[in-house]
Scaffold this motif. Structure first.
Motif, PDB file in Angstrom:
ATOM      1  N   LYS A 151       0.828  -1.205   0.000  1.00 43.99           N
ATOM      2  CA  LYS A 151       0.000   0.000   0.000  1.00 43.99           C
ATOM      3  C   LYS A 151       0.865   1.259   0.000  1.00 43.99           C
ATOM      4  O   LYS A 151       0.526   2.245  -0.615  1.00 43.99           O
ATOM      5  CB  LYS A 151      -0.920   0.031   1.227  1.00 43.99           C
ATOM      6  CG  LYS A 151      -2.034  -0.964   1.184  1.00 43.99           C
ATOM      7  CD  LYS A 151      -2.871  -0.842   2.438  1.00 43.99           C
ATOM      8  CE  LYS A 151      -3.755  -2.051   2.621  1.00 43.99           C
ATOM      9  NZ  LYS A 151      -4.367  -2.071   3.941  1.00 43.99           N
ATOM     10  N   ASN A 152       1.979   1.213   0.729  1.00 42.82           N
ATOM     11  CA  ASN A 152       2.835   2.383   0.897  1.00 42.82           C
ATOM     12  C   ASN A 152       4.207   2.093   0.288  1.00 42.82           C
ATOM     13  O   ASN A 152       5.180   1.855   0.997  1.00 42.82           O
ATOM     14  CB  ASN A 152       2.964   2.701   2.392  1.00 42.82           C
ATOM     15  CG  ASN A 152       3.560   4.055   2.634  1.00 42.82           C
ATOM     16  OD1 ASN A 152       4.234   4.602   1.780  1.00 42.82           O
ATOM     17  ND2 ASN A 152       3.318   4.581   3.810  1.00 42.82           N
ATOM     18  N   ASP A 153       4.284   2.124  -1.029  1.00 43.80           N
ATOM     19  CA  ASP A 153       5.497   1.679  -1.722  1.00 43.80           C
ATOM     20  C   ASP A 153       6.538   2.765  -1.966  1.00 43.80           C
ATOM     21  O   ASP A 153       7.571   2.513  -2.568  1.00 43.80           O
ATOM     22  CB  ASP A 153       5.131   1.011  -3.036  1.00 43.80           C
ATOM     23  CG  ASP A 153       4.379   1.941  -3.974  1.00 43.80           C
ATOM     24  OD1 ASP A 153       4.215   3.122  -3.631  1.00 43.80           O
ATOM     25  OD2 ASP A 153       3.958   1.471  -5.040  1.00 43.80           O
ATOM     26  N   GLN A 154       6.267   4.002  -1.543  1.00 44.35           N
ATOM     27  CA  GLN A 154       7.214   5.121  -1.684  1.00 44.35           C
ATOM     28  C   GLN A 154       7.590   5.398  -3.144  1.00 44.35           C
ATOM     29  O   GLN A 154       8.685   5.861  -3.430  1.00 44.35           O
ATOM     30  CB  GLN A 154       8.497   4.841  -0.877  1.00 44.35           C
ATOM     31  CG  GLN A 154       8.305   4.669   0.597  1.00 44.35           C
ATOM     32  CD  GLN A 154       7.813   5.938   1.274  1.00 44.35           C
ATOM     33  OE1 GLN A 154       8.267   7.009   0.960  1.00 44.35           O
ATOM     34  NE2 GLN A 154       6.876   5.797   2.180  1.00 44.35           N
ATOM     35  N   GLY A 155       6.703   5.087  -4.081  1.00 38.70           N
ATOM     36  CA  GLY A 155       6.960   5.386  -5.477  1.00 38.70           C
ATOM     37  C   GLY A 155       7.903   4.425  -6.166  1.00 38.70           C
ATOM     38  O   GLY A 155       8.430   4.732  -7.231  1.00 38.70           O
ATOM     39  N   LEU A 156       8.136   3.271  -5.585  1.00 41.39           N
ATOM     40  CA  LEU A 156       8.987   2.254  -6.203  1.00 41.39           C
ATOM     41  C   LEU A 156       8.183   0.977  -6.401  1.00 41.39           C
ATOM     42  O   LEU A 156       7.220   0.718  -5.694  1.00 41.39           O
ATOM     43  CB  LEU A 156      10.180   1.919  -5.292  1.00 41.39           C
ATOM     44  CG  LEU A 156      11.248   2.964  -5.106  1.00 41.39           C
ATOM     45  CD1 LEU A 156      12.241   2.497  -4.059  1.00 41.39           C
ATOM     46  CD2 LEU A 156      11.969   3.226  -6.409  1.00 41.39           C
ATOM     47  N   GLU A 157       8.615   0.181  -7.368  1.00 42.40           N
ATOM     48  CA  GLU A 157       8.038  -1.148  -7.546  1.00 42.40           C
ATOM     49  C   GLU A 157       8.807  -2.078  -6.605  1.00 42.40           C
ATOM     50  O   GLU A 157       9.986  -2.359  -6.819  1.00 42.40           O
ATOM     51  CB  GLU A 157       8.182  -1.599  -9.001  1.00 42.40           C
ATOM     52  CG  GLU A 157       7.606  -2.953  -9.272  1.00 42.40           C
ATOM     53  CD  GLU A 157       6.087  -2.990  -9.169  1.00 42.40           C
ATOM     54  OE1 GLU A 157       5.561  -4.067  -8.855  1.00 42.40           O
ATOM     55  OE2 GLU A 157       5.431  -1.965  -9.392  1.00 42.40           O
ATOM     56  N   LEU A 158       8.158  -2.522  -5.543  1.00 43.16           N
ATOM     57  CA  LEU A 158       8.828  -3.349  -4.544  1.00 43.16           C
ATOM     58  C   LEU A 158       8.594  -4.823  -4.816  1.00 43.16           C
ATOM     59  O   LEU A 158       7.496  -5.225  -5.187  1.00 43.16           O
ATOM     60  CB  LEU A 158       8.323  -2.991  -3.148  1.00 43.16           C
ATOM     61  CG  LEU A 158       8.549  -1.552  -2.681  1.00 43.16           C
ATOM     62  CD1 LEU A 158       7.936  -1.346  -1.306  1.00 43.16           C
ATOM     63  CD2 LEU A 158      10.022  -1.217  -2.656  1.00 43.16           C
ATOM     64  N   GLN A 159       9.633  -5.616  -4.615  1.00 46.01           N
ATOM     65  CA  GLN A 159       9.517  -7.077  -4.659  1.00 46.01           C
ATOM     66  C   GLN A 159       9.959  -7.615  -3.308  1.00 46.01           C
ATOM     67  O   GLN A 159      10.803  -7.029  -2.642  1.00 46.01           O
ATOM     68  CB  GLN A 159      10.396  -7.669  -5.767  1.00 46.01           C
ATOM     69  CG  GLN A 159       9.980  -7.310  -7.176  1.00 46.01           C
ATOM     70  CD  GLN A 159      10.769  -6.158  -7.731  1.00 46.01           C
ATOM     71  OE1 GLN A 159      11.888  -5.875  -7.307  1.00 46.01           O
ATOM     72  NE2 GLN A 159      10.201  -5.459  -8.685  1.00 46.01           N
ATOM     73  N   PHE A 160       9.370  -8.727  -2.942  1.00 44.85           N
ATOM     74  CA  PHE A 160       9.714  -9.388  -1.686  1.00 44.85           C
ATOM     75  C   PHE A 160      10.428 -10.685  -2.009  1.00 44.85           C
ATOM     76  O   PHE A 160       9.867 -11.566  -2.647  1.00 44.85           O
ATOM     77  CB  PHE A 160       8.452  -9.633  -0.858  1.00 44.85           C
ATOM     78  CG  PHE A 160       7.637  -8.377  -0.639  1.00 44.85           C
ATOM     79  CD1 PHE A 160       8.100  -7.366   0.183  1.00 44.85           C
ATOM     80  CD2 PHE A 160       6.441  -8.191  -1.291  1.00 44.85           C
ATOM     81  CE1 PHE A 160       7.377  -6.193   0.368  1.00 44.85           C
ATOM     82  CE2 PHE A 160       5.697  -7.034  -1.108  1.00 44.85           C
ATOM     83  CZ  PHE A 160       6.176  -6.036  -0.280  1.00 44.85           C
ATOM     84  N   THR A 161      11.680 -10.775  -1.586  1.00 44.06           N
ATOM     85  CA  THR A 161      12.500 -11.942  -1.927  1.00 44.06           C
ATOM     86  C   THR A 161      13.080 -12.557  -0.663  1.00 44.06           C
ATOM     87  O   THR A 161      12.971 -12.006   0.423  1.00 44.06           O
ATOM     88  CB  THR A 161      13.659 -11.536  -2.863  1.00 44.06           C
ATOM     89  OG1 THR A 161      14.493 -10.601  -2.183  1.00 44.06           O
ATOM     90  CG2 THR A 161      13.155 -10.933  -4.149  1.00 44.06           C
ATOM     91  N   ASN A 162      13.715 -13.709  -0.849  1.00 41.95           N
ATOM     92  CA  ASN A 162      14.495 -14.350   0.209  1.00 41.95           C
ATOM     93  C   ASN A 162      13.643 -14.623   1.447  1.00 41.95           C
ATOM     94  O   ASN A 162      14.096 -14.413   2.580  1.00 41.95           O
ATOM     95  CB  ASN A 162      15.693 -13.451   0.557  1.00 41.95           C
ATOM     96  CG  ASN A 162      16.834 -14.244   1.138  1.00 41.95           C
ATOM     97  OD1 ASN A 162      16.850 -15.460   1.077  1.00 41.95           O
ATOM     98  ND2 ASN A 162      17.799 -13.530   1.678  1.00 41.95           N
ATOM     99  N   PHE A 163      12.406 -15.100   1.238  1.00 40.79           N
ATOM    100  CA  PHE A 163      11.520 -15.389   2.368  1.00 40.79           C
ATOM    101  C   PHE A 163      12.029 -16.627   3.092  1.00 40.79           C
ATOM    102  O   PHE A 163      12.117 -17.697   2.507  1.00 40.79           O
ATOM    103  CB  PHE A 163      10.088 -15.603   1.876  1.00 40.79           C
ATOM    104  CG  PHE A 163       9.065 -15.595   2.986  1.00 40.79           C
ATOM    105  CD1 PHE A 163       8.509 -14.402   3.414  1.00 40.79           C
ATOM    106  CD2 PHE A 163       8.681 -16.769   3.598  1.00 40.79           C
ATOM    107  CE1 PHE A 163       7.581 -14.379   4.429  1.00 40.79           C
ATOM    108  CE2 PHE A 163       7.754 -16.746   4.621  1.00 40.79           C
ATOM    109  CZ  PHE A 163       7.205 -15.559   5.026  1.00 40.79           C
TER     110      PHE A 163
END
Length: 165
Positions: A151-163
């Motif tokens: 919701k709050n991505d700071q204007g970047l495309e965020l990915q979630f890795t290394n879970f």
């Protein structure tokens, strides 16, 4: 024994897809009627900067539109582009540089950590270079944190890795 779960928040752009998008955009520009006889070009330099050149600002805007549509179709986020100012170039043309942002910049990483801490989730966030590591005891807390960051991505495309669990 309490186990720690973690994931990394990164912002990466697939440069192969960017190169393919440039090739497709240049093909479309070469075939379009409104670009006939114009000096329009897209060039990738330094693996993180796109150099665009065209006859005038209107055509440059059209070149940017074509490029953005090709990037979008290939799954590259337009959020990770930082547009420079339009500058006059030789022979009456104009040029513009577009930086491709790789990684989470320091100021945006601090803002992401602040968002996580303000949400009072039972997780800890730390900045590690160009990424943010989030750790916690519960996978549910981490998933809640992921939803918050989406919701709050700071204007970047965020990915979630290394879970890791």
């Amino acid at each position: 024994m309490a186990s720690e779960c973690s994931f990394d928040v990164v912002s990466k752009v697939n440069m192969d897809e960017v190169k393919n998008s440039i090739v497709q955009a240049m093909k479309e520009i070469a075939q379009r009627y409104d670009f006939k006889g114009s000096i329009s070009d897209i060039e990738l330099k330094d693996d993180s900067v796109l150099a665009l050149k065209s006859d005038d600002e209107a055509r440059l805007t059209a070149v940017i539109d074509v490029l953005q549509s090709k990037l979008f179709k290939r799954g590259v986020s337009i959020k990770n582009l930082e547009y420079g100012k339009v500058e006059p170039a030789t022979k009456g043309t104009v040029r513009q540089e577009i930086k491709i942002l790789q990684g989470v910049p320091g100021d945006k990483a601090k803002a992401l950590v602040k968002v996580i801490k303000d949400a009072k989730l039972k997780v800890q966030a730390s900045i590690q270079g160009d990424q943010v590591r989030v750790t916690g005891k519960s996978k549910d807390d981490l998933q809640e944190c992921m939803a918050l960051l989406k919701k709050n991505d700071q204007g970047l495309e965020l990915q979630f890795t290394n879970f890791r669990s």
